[in-house]
Design an enzyme around this catalytic site. Structure first.
Site, mmCIF file in Angstrom:
data_model
loop_
_atom_site.group_PDB
_atom_site.id
_atom_site.type_symbol
_atom_site.label_atom_id
_atom_site.label_comp_id
_atom_site.label_asym_id
_atom_site.label_seq_id
_atom_site.Cartn_x
_atom_site.Cartn_y
_atom_site.Cartn_z
ATOM 1 N N GLU A 243 -8.235 7.024 -4.250
ATOM 2 C CA GLU A 243 -9.167 6.465 -3.274
ATOM 3 C C GLU A 243 -10.325 5.756 -3.973
ATOM 4 O O GLU A 243 -10.654 4.615 -3.667
ATOM 5 C CB GLU A 243 -9.684 7.592 -2.368
ATOM 6 C CG GLU A 243 -10.677 7.139 -1.325
ATOM 7 C CD GLU A 243 -10.037 6.244 -0.267
ATOM 8 O OE1 GLU A 243 -9.153 6.726 0.451
ATOM 9 O OE2 GLU A 243 -10.425 5.073 -0.171
ATOM 10 N N ASP B 152 -11.173 1.749 -3.835
ATOM 11 C CA ASP B 152 -12.434 1.265 -3.280
ATOM 12 C C ASP B 152 -13.217 0.450 -4.313
ATOM 13 O O ASP B 152 -13.724 -0.636 -4.014
ATOM 14 C CB ASP B 152 -13.304 2.442 -2.802
ATOM 15 C CG ASP B 152 -12.653 3.236 -1.679
ATOM 16 O OD1 ASP B 152 -11.597 2.796 -1.174
ATOM 17 O OD2 ASP B 152 -13.183 4.306 -1.322
ATOM 18 N N SER C 23 -8.194 2.626 4.244
ATOM 19 C CA SER C 23 -8.993 2.759 3.028
ATOM 20 C C SER C 23 -9.013 1.470 2.230
ATOM 21 O O SER C 23 -9.874 1.283 1.379
ATOM 22 C CB SER C 23 -8.424 3.866 2.143
ATOM 23 O OG SER C 23 -8.666 5.121 2.705
ATOM 24 N N ILE D 99 -6.835 -11.151 15.927
ATOM 25 C CA ILE D 99 -5.490 -10.632 15.668
ATOM 26 C C ILE D 99 -4.870 -10.310 17.026
ATOM 27 O O ILE D 99 -5.456 -9.544 17.807
ATOM 28 C CB ILE D 99 -5.537 -9.354 14.795
ATOM 29 C CG1 ILE D 99 -6.352 -9.588 13.518
ATOM 30 C CG2 ILE D 99 -4.119 -8.856 14.480
ATOM 31 C CD1 ILE D 99 -5.848 -10.695 12.634
#
Ligand SMILES: *[C@@H]1O[C@H](CO)[C@@H](O)[C@H](O)[C@H]1NC(C)=O
Ligand SMILES: *[C@@H]1O[C@H](CO)[C@@H](O)[C@H](O)[C@H]1NC(C)=O
Ligand SMILES: *[C@@H]1O[C@H](CO)[C@@H](O)[C@H](O)[C@H]1NC(C)=O
Ligand SMILES: *[C@@H]1O[C@H](CO)[C@@H](O)[C@H](O)[C@H]1NC(C)=O
Ligand SMILES: *[C@@H]1O[C@H](CO)[C@@H](O)[C@H](O)[C@H]1NC(C)=O
Ligand SMILES: *[C@@H]1O[C@H](CO)[C@@H](O)[C@H](O)[C@H]1NC(C)=O
Ligand SMILES: *[C@@H]1O[C@H](CO)[C@@H](O)[C@H](O)[C@H]1NC(C)=O
Ligand SMILES: *[C@@H]1O[C@H](CO)[C@@H](O)[C@H](O)[C@H]1NC(C)=O
Ligand SMILES: *[C@@H]1O[C@H](CO)[C@@H](O)[C@H](O)[C@H]1NC(C)=O
Length: 610
Positions: free
Chosen positions: A307, A311, A525, A568
């Site tokens: 993670e 990031d 994420s 979208i």
């Protein structure tokens, strides 16, 4: 200085206070012990924990009004962020509240010189023995153990003197349970694409085009392996050179012992952002025994750090060379069982917030890719965490959260945890907090569609809060959407709750570097740091013109700034064994307002056309 003075005054008045009699107590908060935690013994009376007492804030409504004034482009005070002193004045507790709580503590032999405070004094922090806390809260603490053998000291219920109920919001640690073993957000790691050394290299794929600059998306994007260059081209930042990188600032949060690996960061930059100087690195801050674990020499280290690597690399690749911070927070958070969370995946937001609120100059944009089912977080805790986030918003910080990876809820888990197992969609927290901007995910290009991955059950998160009512800024958008879907899934979600996501960004098959290897990751994420990075560059353009950074985005987003986002219209946020919420033209609950177009947002923001 102030603390000492106040302590003395209160000590003097409190010296006369007598302990409250049990008959003056009433239950303040109660919660059943989650099924995976077994009570094994009484807690040792001498065991010490840090008790946190959240006091009623004097004027949170005033703080909320200020937040909306300075974040609403139609308001004359738009952009006039509050100082920490302004914020602290609003959220400080009444003197009445402080002295009532001080009297109670002193009446139970707690010396006020042991007591610590948050800057506005809305939190009292005091290390106490379990024996003392049991007397204070008229309760009994036990040791609980889960299947992994993790032990915690908790009580399912606590009481306060009736006269204190209106002065205190929440006391911790009490009736929430945490599991320090496996507090990981469901993270979608595309193992199936990995080679013998856990390495994925797209065959014949030129994922670095250092000289490329332009708008031909098909020339640089392959949706089966999304590179930083693809993101920069797709969202139109590729030709932008930050003008005031040292005035601007962006940050990411890391929890659960995650480290953003500096070596991997530099390998990533050398592969995907070849023009970046390898002197560029994020500045690392650890909070409450957070981790900065750079030195271990292993070739493959499980899934830890995925993670934080994702990031840091995603943000750094887009915002280079902007000032960049990583906050790694330790500590353990509250937990309440539900069927989607067999092990604890809550994060210690309060510890992090306490640190951030004490900073004179917090970063302008902050990305967080952690979260949990809203119903697994005690209401009193969620409410206070969200309120503390509003303080950062009022000071001009954009808090960006991912919307979750299970659509409207993972199949087969969508029931209430109130004992009745009522079928319902499961919203996520902090995604459901109205004072943050929540980012869902897309995949593919030309057109982008709502993200899902059949290989691992990943679907972009979506929902309506059961804790937080719908904020006014999204009334028109959400009412319009709910009208348009008619009675689809009626009864499974709360039509009056705060709806999310607010916006979206790519969240499928990112190529990042992990232990030196290229790997692929899915998840919202991916989307949160990408959106954060694009907004950070908008702030660069604003700051370069001497204007205020975007701050809390949503009021501007829902009024005019959504015109800078690409709608979208294809796909669904599936889940709970249903088709979930469909994307459609305009705002929808699958993709929010859509994905950012940097050049359009920049033009709207710098032109004052929010
Ligand atoms: C984090 O690391 C510490 C020691 O470094 C360990 O005690 C703790 O259990 C770890 N927590 C998690 C969630 O892995
Ligand atoms: C995209 O990548 C895949 C491998 O992941 C490859 O098979 C395919 O040919 C690539 N497409 C293009 C247009 O390069
Ligand atoms: C965009 O790139 C693709 C693939 O390289 C190429 O086939 C196409 O002609 C380009 N389009 C334009 C408008 O240049
Ligand atoms: C950081 O990444 C390097 C490879 O780039 C790896 O050798 C090292 O083990 C990683 N550090 C930790 C603590 O995982
Ligand atoms: C890290 O902090 C130092 C000292 O404050 C600063 O000069 C540098 O620009 C920072 N780097 C980044 C990438 O934020
Ligand atoms: C929902 O889906 C899950 C997994 O796909 C399945 O195990 C479960 O039986 C389904 N529940 C209902 C009510 O259809
Ligand atoms: C279960 O439902 C009943 C009837 O709606 C309600 O009275 C009760 O409070 C619910 N149980 C819990 C634990 O909330
Ligand atoms: C629906 O949301 C509101 C807040 O908007 C809350 O007061 C109410 O309890 C929620 N209903 C349910 C069934 O959770
Ligand atoms: C969840 O259920 C839906 C509807 O029954 C189904 O289409 C979907 O494939 C299921 N997803 C998973 C991951 O099982």
């Amino acid at each position: 200085m102030k603390t000492t003075l106040l302590s003395l005054i209160c000590a003097a008045s409190g010296a006369l206070a007598a302990p409250h009699r049990r008959s003056e107590y009433a239950v303040k908060d109660s919660h059943a012990v989650p099924s995976q935690w077994k009570q094994i013994a009484r807690a040792p009376k001498e065991h010490t924990v840090t008790l946190r007492i959240g006091l009623k804030q004097n004027d949170f409504d005033g703080l909320e009004r200020e937040l909306y004034s300075v974040s609403d482009p139609a308001h004359e005070r738009y952009g006039q962020r509050l100082s920490s002193d302004d914020v602290n004045k609003l959220v400080a507790p009444d003197e009445d509240t402080l002295s009532a709580v001080h009297d109670w503590l002193e009446g139970n032999s707690v010396r006020l010189d042991q007591v610590d405070y948050s800057p506005s004094r809305d939190w009292i922090i005091v290390p106490l023995s379990i024996g003392d806390i049991e007397t204070l809260l008229d309760t009994e603490y036990h040791i609980y153990e889960n299947a992994e053998g993790t032990q915690v000291v908790r009580t399912p219920q606590y009481s306060l003197p009736k006269s204190l109920h209106r002065h205190v919001d929440v006391v911790q640690p009490t009736n929430y349970f945490s599991d320090t073993e496996a507090m990981r957000k469901p993270f979608k790691f595309s193992k199936m694409h990995l080679g013998p050394h856990h390495e994925f290299v797209p065959p014949g794929y030129k994922w670095n085009h250092p000289k490329y600059s332009g708008t031909n998306i098909t020339a640089v994007c392959n949706e089966s392996a999304v590179t930083n260059l693809c993101l920069r081209t797709l969202y139109n930042t590729v030709d932008y050179v930050p003008q005031v990188p040292e005035l601007n600032s962006v940050a990411l949060t890391a929890y659960l012992n995650e480290t953003a690996n500096i070596s991997d960061f530099h390998i990533f930059l050398s592969r995907q952002r070849a023009d970046a100087s390898l002197d560029y690195t994020f500045n690392y801050t650890t909070i409450a025994d957070g981790i900065d674990f750079q030195s271990l020499e292993t070739t493959y280290y499980g899934e830890r750090d995925l993670e934080a690597n994702l990031d840091s690399q995603t943000i750094g690749g887009i915002v280079y060379p902007t000032e960049f911070k990583v906050y790694s927070t330790g500590g353990s958070p509250p937990f309440k069982a539900d069927e989607n969370t067999p092990t604890d995946t809550n994060e210690p937001y309060l510890t992090w917030l306490a640190y951030m609120l004490a900073l004179e100059n917090p970063p302008h944009t902050i990305s967080t890719s952690y979260g949990d089912d809203e119903q697994s977080v005690p209401y009193s805790y969620a409410k206070r965490v969200c309120a503390d986030m509003a303080q950062l918003g009022a000071r001009g910080v954009s808090l960006i959260f991912s919307s979750g990876d299970s659509g409207v809820g993972a199949n087969g888990t969508c029931v209430s945890n109130d004992g009745n197992s009522t079928r319902k969609f499961l919203p996520a927290f902090p995604a459901s907090c109205p004072y943050v901007t929540t980012v869902g995910a897309t995949r593919n290009v030309e057109p982008e569609v709502v993200a899902y991955d059949v290989s691992n059950g990943y679907v972009t998160g979506s929902g309506l809060s059961n804790y937080f009512p719908r904020p006014a800024y999204q009334n028109a958008a959400v009412e319009g959407y709910l009208d348009s879907i008619g009675d689809l899934h009626a009864g499974l979600f709360n039509t009056t709750g705060r709806a999310y996501p607010d916006i979206a960004a790519q969240g499928f098959h990112y190529v990042i570097v992990y232990a030196g290897l290229n790997i692929l990751l899915d998840g919202t994420s991916c989307a949160a740091p990408t959106a954060t990075a694009v907004l950070t560059l908008v702030n660069d353009a604003l700051l370069a013109e001497g204007k205020a950074p975007l701050g809390f985005l949503n009021p501007a987003l829902y009024s005019k700034l959504h015109l800078g986002f690409t709608d979208i219209t294809i796909g669904n946020a599936f889940g709970c064994n249903t088709s979930g919420f469909p994307a459609q033209q305009g705002y929808d609950l699958a993709s929010g307002w859509g994905t950012p177009d940097f050049l359009k947002i920049k033009a709207l923001a710098t032109g004052g056309q929010y």
